[in-house]
Enzyme design. Structure first.
Site, PDB file in Angstrom:
ATOM      1  N   ARG A 122      43.323  44.064  45.628  1.00  0.00           N
ATOM      2  CA  ARG A 122      42.230  44.900  45.145  1.00  0.00           C
ATOM      3  C   ARG A 122      41.032  44.047  44.758  1.00  0.00           C
ATOM      4  NH1 ARG A 122      41.339  42.098  41.684  1.00  0.00           N
ATOM      5  NH2 ARG A 122      42.331  41.794  39.681  1.00  0.00           N
TER       6      ARG A 122
ATOM      7  N   GLU B  62      36.207  43.619  33.516  1.00  0.00           N
ATOM      8  CA  GLU B  62      37.065  42.431  33.585  1.00  0.00           C
ATOM      9  C   GLU B  62      37.682  42.089  32.234  1.00  0.00           C
ATOM     10  OE1 GLU B  62      38.470  41.744  36.381  1.00  0.00           O
ATOM     11  OE2 GLU B  62      36.498  41.479  37.262  1.00  0.00           O
TER      12      GLU B  62
ATOM     13  N   ASP C 201      41.607  45.527  30.673  1.00  0.00           N
ATOM     14  CA  ASP C 201      42.751  46.430  30.882  1.00  0.00           C
ATOM     15  C   ASP C 201      43.823  46.202  29.830  1.00  0.00           C
ATOM     16  OD1 ASP C 201      43.408  43.951  32.056  1.00  0.00           O
ATOM     17  OD2 ASP C 201      44.452  44.827  33.775  1.00  0.00           O
TER      18      ASP C 201
ATOM     19  N   GLY D 132      41.750  36.011  42.898  1.00  0.00           N
ATOM     20  CA  GLY D 132      41.241  37.121  42.093  1.00  0.00           C
ATOM     21  C   GLY D 132      41.307  38.451  42.824  1.00  0.00           C
TER      22      GLY D 132
ATOM     23  N   SER E 193      44.190  39.683  43.615  1.00  0.00           N
ATOM     24  CA  SER E 193      45.470  40.210  43.190  1.00  0.00           C
ATOM     25  C   SER E 193      46.593  40.128  44.201  1.00  0.00           C
ATOM     26  CB  SER E 193      45.260  41.672  42.826  1.00  0.00           C
ATOM     27  OG  SER E 193      45.738  41.865  41.587  1.00  0.00           O
TER      28      SER E 193
ATOM     29  N   ASP F  84      45.825  45.837  38.287  1.00  0.00           N
ATOM     30  CA  ASP F  84      46.065  45.447  39.676  1.00  0.00           C
ATOM     31  C   ASP F  84      47.168  46.274  40.306  1.00  0.00           C
ATOM     32  OD1 ASP F  84      44.348  43.608  38.820  1.00  0.00           O
ATOM     33  OD2 ASP F  84      45.729  41.917  38.863  1.00  0.00           O
TER      34      ASP F  84
ATOM     35  N   LYS G 143      46.767  31.418  37.775  1.00  0.00           N
ATOM     36  CA  LYS G 143      46.873  32.127  36.500  1.00  0.00           C
ATOM     37  C   LYS G 143      48.185  31.855  35.770  1.00  0.00           C
ATOM     38  CE  LYS G 143      46.840  36.374  37.098  1.00  0.00           C
ATOM     39  NZ  LYS G 143      47.243  37.155  37.894  1.00  0.00           N
TER      40      LYS G 143
HETATM   41  P1  NG1 Z   1      44.013  38.834  38.889  1.00  0.00           P
HETATM   42  O1  NG1 Z   1      44.047  37.474  38.400  1.00  0.00           O
HETATM   43  O2  NG1 Z   1      42.877  39.122  39.733  1.00  0.00           O
HETATM   44  O3  NG1 Z   1      45.281  39.257  39.523  1.00  0.00           O
HETATM   45  C1  NG1 Z   1      44.225  39.535  36.280  1.00  0.00           C
HETATM   46  C2  NG1 Z   1      45.210  40.561  35.743  1.00  0.00           C
HETATM   47  C3  NG1 Z   1      44.560  41.947  35.555  1.00  0.00           C
HETATM   48  C4  NG1 Z   1      43.276  41.839  34.755  1.00  0.00           C
HETATM   49  C5  NG1 Z   1      42.376  40.748  35.390  1.00  0.00           C
HETATM   50  C6  NG1 Z   1      41.113  40.496  34.608  1.00  0.00           C
HETATM   51  C7  NG1 Z   1      47.471  40.151  36.573  1.00  0.00           C
HETATM   52  C8  NG1 Z   1      48.479  40.546  37.570  1.00  0.00           C
HETATM   53  N1  NG1 Z   1      46.298  40.755  36.675  1.00  0.00           N
HETATM   54  O4  NG1 Z   1      43.849  39.837  37.607  1.00  0.00           O
HETATM   55  O5  NG1 Z   1      45.477  42.821  34.921  1.00  0.00           O
HETATM   56  O6  NG1 Z   1      43.523  41.584  33.404  1.00  0.00           O
HETATM   57  O7  NG1 Z   1      43.054  39.501  35.486  1.00  0.00           O
HETATM   58  O8  NG1 Z   1      40.342  41.642  34.551  1.00  0.00           O
HETATM   59  O9  NG1 Z   1      47.735  39.348  35.703  1.00  0.00           O
END
Ligand code: NG1
Length: 541
Positions: free
Chosen positions: A54, A60, A63, A184, A186, A241, A286
């Site tokens: 997504r 940002e 959530d 980013g 997901s 996500d 992450k």
């Molecule tokens: P990314 O790193 O894009 O998957 C993460 C978190 C989201 C949200 C965003 C920041 C996971 C799976 N997803 O997204 O829930 O907090 O960072 O807006 O950790």
């Protein structure tokens, strides 16, 4: 309501993709996966589970504070083909044991993995012995391993469907994906959703008996399971996500709210606006950096919420991890049982709270943030209570905690999401609004979001700052990081007739893209079309 719908199961790709042109583009990839599965495992797959990545248009890092966000699924996705392996009796080799998995990936760098879930209460694992309490899959959270996301999806299925009854089948799986990892977009949630769906399908659990209720699992329930599953990999993620990957519909963004329960409604996107993703090529890992980045932000926002609640006289239980969303709700007299307060009321509450945030600042203005001791004292809890509520479940590494900046980002970003959505709804309702004025209004909100991510939430990085700046110079109306940040992708809003020129300019000006052409270039910068959510394809005999 979208979240209450069942997971779609298709037997025909044209039904999945809706029109033949799009189907043909994708069919080759699906066929290749099925053929490769047959080659490697000696039989046809029984199912292919699909889950898209997504792009988050705005909202940002809010959530997990329980504020609504506005993502859309992208066409890039993860596909997992699978088939049960027939078990000789008694099982003669370890990979024939109940639930054992042979996992392969079409990308050669991701090596074949074999793993078997172990019932936590050891003992015989025969079908008539129903003493299995819980399953363990031994996920390594210290390093990035592709199979961890497959295991994470499996966890929820095992622990929701195989506790005290039945045994999972042994299964062969083959994975392929087009969502770039650590970008980013997901890929992690897409992997976890696809894996959860695949293990449900291959164990015949898709159509019946969610948590013993006898009901078919809904999209909302799949999201909840996938969120819990993803936490197994070590990131305390919100639900954006997984919800976007499961519930999205073509051509719209999804306004996803999490309070008091998960709900998702579509938001029309204005005609003439195209969202272009550009990968900074800084990989943001992450899971591995969680204690200094993602999980630290989760703890900072939760602690800010408690201190703010205390300052504003908002009720909060001693062991409760109140969120920033709940603080404004309680302050505005929201009654949880009656559902979410109106978005108008929420907007008003968000505008008001800004004036109260100074309480979160450190006493000396030149200081980096609050020390742990100061934070504990301001929370009104003893050190032991604080550790128990805020630190016992998560590892964080920091000397100072920037609660003021984090809370300002969260509340202003939550307001921007509501404003962005309103612009889209107003544009859809009025035939007279100028398309460029609409794109400009959305772009301004996206730029403000980027500034806030960079300066207040400190989740940007030099390359993302450079890339968003270049995007504006190349004609975008707005540009921001998307996803967790600290690397990964940007998303820019561009007028439809300028997309090609925009991509060309970025490819000439962003250093890491120099020399890239054709497919290599379209791997790193591409226009996105909001795509459809996760599903299962069933092969007919
Ligand atoms: P990314 O790193 O894009 O998957 C993460 C978190 C989201 C949200 C965003 C920041 C996971 C799976 N997803 O997204 O829930 O907090 O960072 O807006 O950790």
């Amino acid at each position: 309501m979208a979240a209450q719908q069942p997971i779609p199961v298709y037997t025909n790709l044209a039904d999945l993709y809706g029109n033949l042109g799009t189907t043909l583009n994708h069919a080759e990839r699906w066929n290749h996966l099925a053929e490769e599965f047959q080659k490697r495992f000696g039989r046809k797959p029984a199912y292919i589970a699909r889950a898209p990545g997504r792009v988050n248009l705005i909202g940002e890092h809010i959530d997990y504070c329980l504020f609504g966000v506005l993502p859309a699924a992208v066409e890039r996705d993860i596909l997992i083909a699978c088939a049960p392996r027939s078990t000789p009796h008694p099982p003669s080799e370890p990979h024939h044991e109940a639930g054992s998995v042979i996992a392969e990936n079409l990308q050669p760098k991701y090596k074949r993995q074999i793993f078997t879930p172990a019932p936590k209460r050891k003992g015989s694992v025969s079908e008539d012995q129903v003493h299995i309490e819980d399953w363990d899959l031994d996920i390594n959270t210290k390093e990035l391993r592709w199979e961890s996301y497959v295991k994470a999806g499996y966890y929820g299925v095992l622990n929701n469907y195989f506790v005290g009854q039945g045994l999972p089948v042994p299964v062969d799986i083959l994975v392929t994906g087009t969502v770039p990892a650590g970008s980013g977009l997901s890929s992690s949630a897409a992997m976890v959703v696809a894996s959860t769906l695949m293990f449900l399908a291959v164990n015949n659990k898709l159509e019946n008996n969610f948590k013993g209720t006898g009901d078919q699992i809904t999209k909302g329930q799949l999201v909840e399971m996938a969120v819990m599953n993803e936490k197994r990999v070590g990131v305390n993620s919100g639900g954006m996500d997984q919800a976007a990957s499961v519930i999205s519909v073509p051509s719209s963004a999804l306004y996803i709210s999490f309070f008091p329960t998960l709900s998702a409604v579509t938001t029309p996107l204005p005609p003439g606006a195209v969202f272009v993703c550009a990968n900074s090529l800084v990989v943001s890992d992450k899971a591995v950096t969680a204690k200094r980045n993602y999980n630290l932000r989760v703890v900072e926002t939760l602690t800010a919420a408690r201190i703010l609640a205390r300052h504003l006289g908002v009720r909060v239980g001693k062991d409760e991890k109140i969120t920033l969303r709940e603080v404004v709700g309680r302050l505005a007299g929201e009654v949880e049982e009656e559902g979410e307060m109106s978005l108008e009321k929420l907007k008003e509450a968000l505008q008001k709270i800004d004036g109260e945030l100074a309480v979160l600042k450190p006493s000396a203005s030149d200081r980096l943030g609050l020390t742990m001791e100061e934070m504990v004292e301001m929370s009104g809890l003893s050190e032991a209570e604080f550790n128990d509520v805020y630190l016992s479940w998560v590892e964080v590494e920091a000397t100072h905690f920037n609660l003021y900046k984090r809370a300002r980002h969260v509340y202003s970003e939550a307001l921007r999401v509501l404003q962005f959505r309103q612009v889209c709804l107003d544009a859809a309702a009025s035939s007279s609004s100028s398309p460029i004025a609409v794109i400009e209004a959305l772009g301004t909100l996206m730029n403000e979001s980027q500034t806030s991510c960079r300066d207040l939430y400190e989740c940007s990085c030099p390359e993302l700052n450079e890339l968003t700046g270049l995007a504006i110079k190349a004609g975008a109306y707005g540009s921001r990081l998307t996803g967790a940040g600290w690397g990964g992708c940007t998303v820019s809003i561009v007028a439809e007739d300028n997309v090609d020129a925009f991509i060309k300019k970025i490819s000439e000006t962003y250093g890491p893209y120099k020399g890239l052409q054709g497919e290599e270039l379209s791997e790193v910068i591409f226009a996105t079309k909001p795509s459809t959510g996760a599903c299962v394809f069933k092969f007919e005999d």
